[in-house]
Motif scaffolding. Structure first.
Motif, PDB file in Angstrom:
ATOM      1  N   ASN A  63       0.812  -1.223   0.000  1.00 44.98           N
ATOM      2  CA  ASN A  63       0.000   0.000   0.000  1.00 44.98           C
ATOM      3  C   ASN A  63       0.846   1.275   0.000  1.00 44.98           C
ATOM      4  OD1 ASN A  63       0.979  -0.453   2.551  1.00 44.98           O
ATOM      5  ND2 ASN A  63      -0.868   0.282   3.611  1.00 44.98           N
ATOM      6  N   LYS A  64       2.147   1.150  -0.267  1.00 37.84           N
ATOM      7  CA  LYS A  64       3.017   2.326  -0.338  1.00 37.84           C
ATOM      8  C   LYS A  64       3.572   2.484  -1.753  1.00 37.84           C
ATOM      9  CE  LYS A  64       4.665   2.599   4.447  1.00 37.84           C
ATOM     10  NZ  LYS A  64       5.869   2.779   5.289  1.00 37.84           N
ATOM     11  N   LYS A  65       4.052   3.687  -2.052  1.00 38.20           N
ATOM     12  CA  LYS A  65       4.799   3.894  -3.284  1.00 38.20           C
ATOM     13  C   LYS A  65       6.144   3.176  -3.148  1.00 38.20           C
ATOM     14  CE  LYS A  65       2.918   8.556  -4.065  1.00 38.20           C
ATOM     15  NZ  LYS A  65       3.269   9.997  -4.154  1.00 38.20           N
ATOM     16  N   TRP A  66       6.693   2.760  -4.274  1.00 36.70           N
ATOM     17  CA  TRP A  66       8.002   2.113  -4.266  1.00 36.70           C
ATOM     18  C   TRP A  66       8.995   2.944  -5.082  1.00 36.70           C
ATOM     19  CZ3 TRP A  66       6.430  -3.590  -5.845  1.00 36.70           C
ATOM     20  CH2 TRP A  66       5.693  -4.161  -4.796  1.00 36.70           C
ATOM     21  N   ILE A  67      10.136   3.230  -4.484  1.00 39.84           N
ATOM     22  CA  ILE A  67      11.266   3.792  -5.220  1.00 39.84           C
ATOM     23  C   ILE A  67      12.305   2.690  -5.330  1.00 39.84           C
ATOM     24  CG2 ILE A  67      13.145   5.471  -5.227  1.00 39.84           C
ATOM     25  CD1 ILE A  67      10.481   6.759  -5.786  1.00 39.84           C
ATOM     26  N   VAL A  68      12.700   2.358  -6.538  1.00 39.99           N
ATOM     27  CA  VAL A  68      13.646   1.265  -6.767  1.00 39.99           C
ATOM     28  C   VAL A  68      15.021   1.841  -7.123  1.00 39.99           C
ATOM     29  CG1 VAL A  68      14.213  -0.715  -8.230  1.00 39.99           C
ATOM     30  CG2 VAL A  68      11.843  -0.343  -7.487  1.00 39.99           C
ATOM     31  N   PHE A  69      16.022   1.444  -6.362  1.00 38.98           N
ATOM     32  CA  PHE A  69      17.410   1.835  -6.608  1.00 38.98           C
ATOM     33  C   PHE A  69      18.112   0.610  -7.196  1.00 38.98           C
ATOM     34  CE2 PHE A  69      20.943   4.700  -4.687  1.00 38.98           C
ATOM     35  CZ  PHE A  69      21.868   4.281  -5.638  1.00 38.98           C
ATOM     36  N   THR A  70      18.398   0.649  -8.498  1.00 43.05           N
ATOM     37  CA  THR A  70      19.120  -0.461  -9.126  1.00 43.05           C
ATOM     38  C   THR A  70      20.613  -0.200  -8.956  1.00 43.05           C
ATOM     39  OG1 THR A  70      19.021   0.637 -11.289  1.00 43.05           O
ATOM     40  CG2 THR A  70      17.278  -0.943 -10.775  1.00 43.05           C
ATOM     41  N   THR A  71      21.245  -0.989  -8.115  1.00 43.07           N
ATOM     42  CA  THR A  71      22.630  -0.730  -7.740  1.00 43.07           C
ATOM     43  C   THR A  71      23.599  -1.248  -8.798  1.00 43.07           C
ATOM     44  OG1 THR A  71      22.988  -2.804  -6.520  1.00 43.07           O
ATOM     45  CG2 THR A  71      21.932  -0.980  -5.330  1.00 43.07           C
ATOM     46  N   GLN A  72      24.839  -0.871  -8.649  1.00 40.18           N
ATOM     47  CA  GLN A  72      25.929  -1.349  -9.502  1.00 40.18           C
ATOM     48  C   GLN A  72      27.161  -1.552  -8.654  1.00 40.18           C
ATOM     49  OE1 GLN A  72      24.954   2.007 -12.488  1.00 40.18           O
ATOM     50  NE2 GLN A  72      26.342   0.682 -13.630  1.00 40.18           N
ATOM     51  N   SER A  73      27.953  -2.548  -9.021  1.00 39.29           N
ATOM     52  CA  SER A  73      29.250  -2.703  -8.382  1.00 39.29           C
ATOM     53  C   SER A  73      30.264  -1.855  -9.137  1.00 39.29           C
ATOM     54  CB  SER A  73      29.677  -4.177  -8.397  1.00 39.29           C
ATOM     55  OG  SER A  73      29.714  -4.655  -9.722  1.00 39.29           O
ATOM     56  N   SER A  74      31.422  -1.666  -8.548  1.00 35.95           N
ATOM     57  CA  SER A  74      32.475  -0.915  -9.211  1.00 35.95           C
ATOM     58  C   SER A  74      32.981  -1.726 -10.395  1.00 35.95           C
ATOM     59  CB  SER A  74      33.611  -0.632  -8.216  1.00 35.95           C
ATOM     60  OG  SER A  74      34.527   0.273  -8.754  1.00 35.95           O
ATOM     61  N   GLY A  75      32.898  -1.134 -11.603  1.00 32.28           N
ATOM     62  CA  GLY A  75      33.224  -1.884 -12.811  1.00 32.28           C
ATOM     63  C   GLY A  75      34.416  -1.319 -13.552  1.00 32.28           C
TER      64      GLY A  75
END
Length: 379
Positions: free
Chosen positions: A188-200
């Motif tokens: 029942n909440k909004k979702w903010i999605v943080f798509t992470t990355q490793s150091s490349g």
């Protein structure tokens, strides 16, 4: 007599992007398809998706020295090419052993096609150029402009097809209740999605900006009682790395760290996306999601979205709060820019027919009808 097509993949995430092409080729009675993979993980994906594949190990008596031993892989890959004698070799990039495999194809008159696998930037050029293949199927004008600017490929080698992975992005309709139950997050909440990355490549994003960015978002999460923050961890990044950063804040209960099986489906249900320069940013603009791109290291723009007013470009920790507040409270502020950006990165964006264009391109190459002077594929 059927045409023989050999597809090679050495990473699970690459094979997943190939699945629609593999299914389409498998159903084509004029094609005799061989799918060659390097890892057991890819073999599992093939089993789940319902198509057969062959392990690269079957073409050598030697044992890889470690997981993802690409130095080991070239010899059996060339042996597979000799054994299968394909009319067309398809792969997802020209990096690592594939560059040598493509040279071998050219020496032996084996037609070859490279499908785009990710978003090029100045630190990932080794995966794209110099381009020695016959044809590169590009997602859109952005890729073409970038590769032409940085050399190693000519315009006649690039065919615009749209991104096959984006056909799925456009048609997704996931069930939020089911995803919420799977992740254990409030529905029942909004979702903010943080798509992470490793150091490349070239150490980007840097370990310090990864930690600083994640921690700042977690610290800000308590300001939004109607929002839950989901950190979707990149496949190449240890999930513990992100969990440890999130746990440093007292606001960790507003957040979930996960590696959900369907990143695009999760993003589709979101009310905004945060990333550094992941390909998921392209999905975000195609889905018309509010987008924040973080680069705390310098003023380098990995993707053109901030300058196109399709995303909030953040270059300091202090700017994260401003961008996040706008994403949540003014979700449509950058919608016009996002529409323009979507058209720029994904050819014929919205028609869902990239797979059809790729299949037609494959048949054109096999039938020697591929016109290197064509700007893109028209059907």
């Amino acid at each position: 007599m059927n045409n023989k097509v050999l597809i090679f993949s050495y990473l699970p995430r690459h094979l997943k992007k190939m699945v629609p092409v593999i299914h389409s080729l498998s159903q084509d009675r004029s094609i005799e398809l061989t799918v060659l993979v390097m890892s057991r993980e890819e073999q599992e994906i093939a089993l789940q998706e319902g198509f057969s594949c062959t392990l690269l190990q079957q073409y050598t008596s030697k044992t890889p020295r470690w997981n993802f031993d690409l130095g080991w892989g070239l010899e059996p890959l060339i042996k597979a090419l000799d054994d299968v004698q394909p009319d067309l070799f398809i792969a997802l990039e020209v990096n690592y052993i594939l560059r040598n495999a493509i040279r071998y194809c050219k020496q032996n008159n084996i037609r070859n096609l490279i499908l785009q696998h990710g978003t090029p930037n100045e630190f990932s050029l080794h995966a794209f150029t110099p381009f020695e293949g016959e044809c590169f199927a590009a997602w859109g004008e952005y890729t073409k402009d970038f590769l032409l600017k940085h050399g190693g490929i000519t315009g006649s080698q690039i065919v615009l097809t749209g991104g096959v992975p984006f056909d799925k992005t456009i048609s997704l309709s996931p069930d939020k209740k089911e995803v919420a139950r799977s992740l254990g997050v409030p529905v029942n909440k909004k979702w903010i999605v943080f798509t992470t990355q490793s150091s490349g490549a070239h150490g980007r994003p840097t370990p310090s900006e990864i930690e600083m960015s994640i921690l700042e978002v977690v610290e800000l999460s308590s300001h939004y009682s109607d929002v839950h923050f989901i950190f979707q961890v990149h496949p190449s990044q240890p999930i513990e790395e992100v969990s440890d950063i999130v746990s440093k804040s007292n606001n960790a209960n507003y957040c979930t760290v996960a590696r959900y099986k369907d990143t695009e489906g999760l993003m589709k249900l979101s009310d905004g996306v945060i990333t550094f320069f992941s390909t998921t940013a392209l999905d975000a603009v195609i889905m018309q999601k509010p987008l924040m791109l973080i680069n705390l290291h310098d003023d380098h723009e990995f993707l053109p979205f901030a300058s196109m007013r399709a995303a909030y470009g953040v270059s300091s920790r202090e700017e994260i709060a401003f961008a996040l507040d706008n994403m949540i409270h003014q979700p449509n502020a950058l919608i016009d820019g996002a529409r323009r950006a979507a058209e720029y990165v994904n050819y014929m964006n919205g028609d869902g027919k990239a797979i059809e264009r790729v299949m037609q391109l494959i048949h054109n190459i096999l039938q020697n009808n591929y016109n290197t002077k064509e700007k893109d594929y028209e059907h």
